[in-house]
Scaffold this motif. Structure first.
Motif, PDB file in Angstrom:
ATOM      1  N   ARG A  73      -8.662  -6.816   2.768  1.00 58.48           N
ATOM      2  CA  ARG A  73      -7.502  -7.733   2.932  1.00 58.48           C
ATOM      3  C   ARG A  73      -7.176  -7.809   4.385  1.00 58.48           C
ATOM      4  O   ARG A  73      -7.146  -9.160   4.310  1.00 58.48           O
ATOM      5  CB  ARG A  73      -6.142  -6.744   2.382  1.00 58.48           C
ATOM      6  N   LYS A  74      -7.713  -7.061   4.977  1.00 55.80           N
ATOM      7  CA  LYS A  74      -7.670  -7.333   6.483  1.00 55.80           C
ATOM      8  C   LYS A  74      -8.679  -8.562   7.009  1.00 55.80           C
ATOM      9  O   LYS A  74      -8.673  -9.252   8.035  1.00 55.80           O
ATOM     10  CB  LYS A  74      -7.619  -6.287   7.357  1.00 55.80           C
ATOM     11  N   GLU A 113      -8.492  -2.248   1.543  1.00 56.81           N
ATOM     12  CA  GLU A 113      -7.429  -2.418   2.726  1.00 56.81           C
ATOM     13  C   GLU A 113      -8.515  -3.350   3.842  1.00 56.81           C
ATOM     14  O   GLU A 113      -7.967  -4.118   4.485  1.00 56.81           O
ATOM     15  CB  GLU A 113      -6.786  -1.199   3.356  1.00 56.81           C
ATOM     16  N   SER A 144       0.899  -1.155   0.147  1.00 61.18           N
ATOM     17  CA  SER A 144      -0.081  -0.290  -0.048  1.00 61.18           C
ATOM     18  C   SER A 144       0.913   1.445   0.019  1.00 61.18           C
ATOM     19  O   SER A 144       0.429   2.293  -0.333  1.00 61.18           O
ATOM     20  CB  SER A 144      -1.005   0.022   1.027  1.00 61.18           C
TER      21      SER A 144
END
Ligand code: DP6
Length: 320
Positions: free
Chosen positions: A192-193, A189, A22
């Motif tokens: 993704r997490k 994000e 990122s």
């Protein structure tokens, strides 16, 4: 002296969703898109050695919210020891509502800023710089059907088929024009997490890319339609299963999808795709465009229908 560049948004058929780095804004997956023709953003960059700061106006208004991303992009293109710039942006379509205005904006910005500074850069270099600002912007440097490959340290982007070779049409049904609640970068994000489907999404992407590449190579509309809708719905499933959930759709989005499905079942050459916003983009065969426009215009909640062909990529338009 002001330098202006124009770039078009692109619509991803196989989506970029997720970052592997990122900080450098490197995508976690490859993607395939079509660059539009009739919707565009123009960016004018003018250096101002007297001024202590950069300024940005978007469609005539100061835009402090977007300024930090523009400043970072100018630093990347020109280096930090640069003159301050007056940046003026205008788009002929609603910005920040899932019609990929960041793609057209940053693609135009890198072309204009580079030219204003007298730098000679290849399209590949400009694509990398645009991609640092916004992953999808890298694709808007090129025209036609564009693939972004994620196999190397640096991203690799190229046109895989000219728009003239397969002149599909895009009908965008605008179902809301306000700015989206969560930016795509932030939402990626979150996915993704927290999304239980994220790893599978990344794992299956090469397969989807290969299917779409094959379909484009032989102009197989049915095959492209099927893989593009699948890839779009898979990306949104990743988002919906994230915590907190990321849901960009509204009821008109769903009604448009339903309308496109019904058209498809009645023999019309059309499929849908949806990005990080509530708009539905219907990709269709040229002969079916009028029918698709007619049907989507009548869906409750559709505010506007925009139509575009496939374009040729970012370019300089004027110096004054
Ligand atoms: C859903 O390029 O806007 O439109 O790199 O964080 O700026 P950043 O993300 P952005 O994401 C686009 C996501 C998408 C799919 C796509 O265009 O491939």
């Amino acid at each position: 002296m002001g330098v202006t560049a124009r770039a078009q948004p692109n619509i991803a058929l196989i989506k970029y969703w997720g970052k592997r780095d990122s900080n450098r804004n490197l995508p976690a997956v490859g993607s395939i898109s079509i660059t539009l023709l009739d919707l565009y953003t123009e960016m004018c960059v003018e250096f101002d050695s007297e001024s202590g700061h950069d300024t940005l106006t978007v469609n005539g208004d100061d835009s402090p919210a977007l300024l930090p991303r523009v400043v970072r992009c100018l630093d990347d293109v020109l280096g930090e020891n640069r003159s301050r710039a007056r940046v003026t942006s205008s788009s002929n379509f609603p910005i920040a509502a899932g019609l990929a205005s960041s793609a057209s904006s940053f693609a135009a910005l890198v072309v204009a800023a580079s030219a204003a500074a007298g730098h000679e850069r290849s399209t590949a270099e400009l694509a990398c710089l645009a991609g640092r600002a916004s992953g999808s912007a890298a694709r808007s440097l090129y025209g036609g059907f564009v693939e972004l490959q994620n196999e190397n340290e640096a991203i690799l982007v190229d046109s895989i088929l000219d728009g003239d070779a397969w002149p599909l049409r895009v009908v965008a049904a605008v179902t809301a024009t306000e700015a989206k609640p969560v930016s795509s970068g932030e939402a990626m994000e979150i996915s993704r997490k927290s999304s239980p489907f994220y790893a599978r999404w990344i794992e299956e992407q090469p397969m989807d890319l290969a299917t779409a590449r094959d379909a484009i190579a032989v102009r197989d509309f049915g095959k492209l339609a099927s893989i593009a809708e699948h890839n779009c719905l898979k990306m949104h499933s990743v988002m919906w299963a994230s915590r907190p959930p990321v849901v960009y759709w509204n009821s008109a989005t769903v009604a448009c999808m339903q309308a496109v499905r019904e058209l498809h079942e009645s023999g019309v050459g059309v499929f849908f795709t949806i990005d990080a916003g509530p708009q539905v983009k219907a990709v269709c065969l040229p002969d079916d465009e009028a029918r698709v426009v007619d049907v989507l215009s009548q869906v409750a909640g559709v505010e506007q229908v925009l139509v575009s062909g496939i374009g040729t990529g970012a370019e300089l338009v004027a110096s004054e």
